[in-house]
Design a protein around this motif. Structure first.
Motif, short mmCIF file in Angstrom:
data_model
loop_
_atom_site.label_atom_id
_atom_site.label_comp_id
_atom_site.label_asym_id
_atom_site.label_seq_id
_atom_site.Cartn_x
_atom_site.Cartn_y
_atom_site.Cartn_z
N LYS A 40 47.04 41.94 28.93
CA LYS A 40 48.39 42.39 29.28
C LYS A 40 48.50 42.92 30.71
CE LYS A 40 48.88 44.42 24.94
NZ LYS A 40 49.11 45.68 24.29
N TYR A 41 47.42 43.49 31.22
CA TYR A 41 47.48 44.14 32.53
C TYR A 41 46.36 43.66 33.44
CZ TYR A 41 50.17 47.43 29.67
OH TYR A 41 51.06 47.99 28.80
N SER A 42 46.64 43.61 34.74
CA SER A 42 45.58 43.29 35.71
C SER A 42 44.72 44.54 35.90
CB SER A 42 46.19 42.88 37.04
OG SER A 42 46.76 44.02 37.66
N LEU A 43 43.56 44.35 36.55
CA LEU A 43 42.68 45.48 36.84
C LEU A 43 43.42 46.57 37.62
CD1 LEU A 43 39.83 46.75 36.97
CD2 LEU A 43 39.38 45.34 38.95
N LEU A 44 44.16 46.17 38.66
CA LEU A 44 44.86 47.16 39.48
C LEU A 44 46.00 47.83 38.70
CD1 LEU A 44 44.94 45.57 43.06
CD2 LEU A 44 43.59 47.52 42.26
N GLU A 45 46.67 47.06 37.84
CA GLU A 45 47.72 47.69 37.01
C GLU A 45 47.14 48.78 36.11
OE1 GLU A 45 51.01 44.06 36.64
OE2 GLU A 45 49.38 44.18 35.19
N ILE A 46 45.95 48.54 35.59
CA ILE A 46 45.31 49.58 34.75
C ILE A 46 45.01 50.81 35.62
CG2 ILE A 46 43.29 50.18 33.35
CD1 ILE A 46 43.16 47.22 32.48
N CYS A 47 44.47 50.59 36.81
CA CYS A 47 44.15 51.72 37.69
C CYS A 47 45.41 52.51 38.08
CB CYS A 47 43.46 51.23 38.96
SG CYS A 47 41.85 50.50 38.68
N ILE A 70 32.82 57.95 32.66
CA ILE A 70 33.07 57.70 34.08
C ILE A 70 34.49 57.20 34.22
CG2 ILE A 70 31.98 55.40 33.98
CD1 ILE A 70 31.23 56.16 37.09
N LEU A 71 35.19 57.89 35.09
CA LEU A 71 36.57 57.56 35.38
C LEU A 71 36.75 56.06 35.61
CD1 LEU A 71 39.36 58.46 36.56
CD2 LEU A 71 38.19 58.57 38.76
N PHE A 72 37.78 55.47 35.02
CA PHE A 72 38.05 54.05 35.29
C PHE A 72 38.89 53.93 36.56
CE2 PHE A 72 39.84 49.87 35.09
CZ PHE A 72 38.73 49.13 34.74
N ALA A 73 38.28 53.34 37.58
CA ALA A 73 38.92 53.13 38.88
C ALA A 73 38.05 52.09 39.58
CB ALA A 73 38.95 54.43 39.67
N ASP A 74 38.15 51.97 40.89
CA ASP A 74 37.27 51.05 41.62
C ASP A 74 36.96 51.63 42.98
OD1 ASP A 74 36.30 48.01 41.24
OD2 ASP A 74 36.62 48.46 43.35
N ILE A 75 35.75 51.35 43.48
CA ILE A 75 35.37 51.90 44.79
C ILE A 75 36.26 51.37 45.91
CG2 ILE A 75 32.95 52.31 44.17
CD1 ILE A 75 32.29 49.85 46.01
N LEU A 76 36.97 50.27 45.67
CA LEU A 76 37.76 49.68 46.76
C LEU A 76 39.20 50.20 46.80
CD1 LEU A 76 36.35 46.05 46.66
CD2 LEU A 76 35.74 47.95 48.18
N ARG A 90 41.07 36.20 40.10
CA ARG A 90 40.35 35.81 38.88
C ARG A 90 39.08 35.04 39.21
NH1 ARG A 90 41.48 36.51 33.67
NH2 ARG A 90 43.46 37.60 33.75
N GLY A 91 37.94 35.55 38.76
CA GLY A 91 36.67 34.85 38.93
C GLY A 91 36.09 34.89 40.34
N GLU A 92 36.78 35.54 41.26
CA GLU A 92 36.30 35.52 42.65
C GLU A 92 35.86 36.88 43.15
OE1 GLU A 92 38.44 33.31 45.73
OE2 GLU A 92 39.61 32.49 44.07
N GLY A 93 36.15 37.93 42.39
CA GLY A 93 35.85 39.26 42.88
C GLY A 93 36.91 39.73 43.86
N ALA A 149 31.12 47.46 54.19
CA ALA A 149 30.67 46.07 54.07
C ALA A 149 31.78 45.20 53.46
CB ALA A 149 29.40 45.99 53.23
N TYR A 150 32.45 45.70 52.42
CA TYR A 150 33.57 44.93 51.85
C TYR A 150 34.70 44.78 52.86
CZ TYR A 150 31.77 44.76 47.08
OH TYR A 150 31.01 44.49 45.97
#
Ligand code: CP3
Length: 346
Positions: A40-47, A70-76, A90-93, A149-150
């Motif tokens: 239902k939701y993308s990774l960023l929508e969840i964050c 551990i808090l659900f979020a992302d280092i980026l 999707r599938g590419e990071g 680096a990212y």
């Protein structure tokens, strides 16, 4: 004040009734509950929606019986207010649309106020502290090198060629970028601690790509600023990297009350290298979770034997849980580690 939880006690190298255990990426695609929400939701929508981020954070706590959330979020996420642009294709990071290549690019990075620009993360922390009861909550950020680096590569990389080219050919720009990130990431971590994170982990996931000399010159001063800022706030700080066997003494010198170890170094050797005046976290190879249970047990016990009941060991993988990992194997590892209380007591 009595520190109740095993996890927080181990972070302070206090004796525990059983070794604490949690897993990097314990919330994620290997869990059916997570996959259901991701339909239902993308990774960023969840964050972005603190109630959803809190719910995903709680999924593994309920399903596995781990000793920390551990808090659900992302280092980026900080890359978004910095203006670099972030997308998870999707599938590419991750894809960062405006990569940093020049001093001009660094100067054009936007100012970041974590309370305003990353307030949704802080709100998730507040919700979680209300729900978690006795399970401690770990906040986190990326370390300056891994985030840089990212931002330089524009996404994931195998050889970090653009990053190293910038470092070696235009050190002034590199140092300006790292200086900017050290400030933003320190502020972000401190805001998480004020919101209620009881420990924090600094992920320098890809720092093992560097030689010790390059680490000392181009990375250590900036990691130190982030780690020391969090330590000065009085919480446990886990300093994590992979492929770091030759970097561990310099990483320890940069800071952290607990050092992360991956499976490329035996736990006892790694602990000796960083010194017994800090805790260690690790270090099962995430791929071992795909093996049959008796093989997993053998390897879990080897790690616990190497930790030897010394206060300050937090059981974890050497890196994050991989997609398709059998959930029942993850749960079994929690039970194996907790059962080890008996051999500690003897
Ligand atoms: O459970 C937890 O550990 C908390 C959540 C968490 C995520 N990312 C959610 C996520 C944490 C701690 C991170 C940290 C993170 N993010 C790191 C450092 C840890 C590590 O693994 O070394 C890094 C390098 C990132 C950057 C990142 N995020 C990449 C490279 C990817 C794509 C690769 C992949 O695994 O798909 C992500 C996406 C991401 N962040 C997912 C999750 C659960 C993937 C699942 C999804 O797309 O739904």
């Amino acid at each position: 004040m009595e520190v109740a939880s095993r996890f927080l006690r181990a972070c302070q190298r206090l004796p525990v009734d059983a070794p604490p255990v949690w897993f990097m990426r314990q919330a994620g695609r290997y869990m059916p509950e997570y996959r259901a929400l991701r339909e239902k939701y993308s990774l960023l929508e969840i964050c972005y929606q603190p109630e959803l981020a809190a719910e995903v954070t709680l999924q593994p706590v309920r399903a596995l019986g781990v000793d920390a959330a551990i808090l659900f979020a992302d280092i980026l996420l900080p890359a978004i207010p910095l203006g670099v642009g972030l997308e998870f294709a999707r599938g590419e990071g991750p894809i960062l649309h405006n990569p940093i290549r020049t001093l001009e690019d660094v100067r054009n990075l936007r100012p970041v106020d974590p309370n305003a620009d990353l307030g949704y993360v802080l709100q998730a922390i507040r919700i979680l502290r209300g729900e978690l009861k006795d399970t401690p909550l770990i906040g986190f950020c990326g370390a300056p090198f891994t985030v840089a680096a990212y931002m330089v590569e524009g996404g994931s990389s195998r050889d970090f060629l653009k990053t190293k080219t910038l470092m070696y050919s235009d050190p002034r720009t590199w140092h300006a970028l790292m200086d900017r990130l050290a400030g933003v990431l320190s502020d972000y971590l401190l805001a998480q601690i004020r919101a209620g994170a009881q420990a924090v982990q600094v992920f320098d996931s890809w720092v093992g790509a560097l030689s010790p000399g390059d680490y000392s010159e181009f990375v250590q001063p900036y990691s130190r600023r982030v780690l020391q800022a969090a330590q000065a706030a009085g919480v446990a700080v886990i300093h994590f990297g992979t492929g770091t066997a030759t970097l561990l003494p310099a990483m320890k010198a940069a800071g952290g009350t607990v050092l992360g170890l991956d499976w490329r170094i035996p736990l006892d050797e790694g602990w000796k290298l960083v010194g017994h005046d800090v805790g260690v976290q690790g270090n099962l190879d995430p791929a071992v979770l795909f093996a049959p249970l008796p093989e997993i047990k053998k390897r879990v016990e080897d790690i616990l034997r190497r930790a030897a009941g010394r206060p300050g060991h937090i059981f974890n993988l050497g890196h994050g849980i991989l997609p398709n990992t059998p959930v029942e194997h993850v749960r079994a590892v929690v039970e194996m580690v907790h059962a080890h209380a008996w051999s500690l007591a003897r």
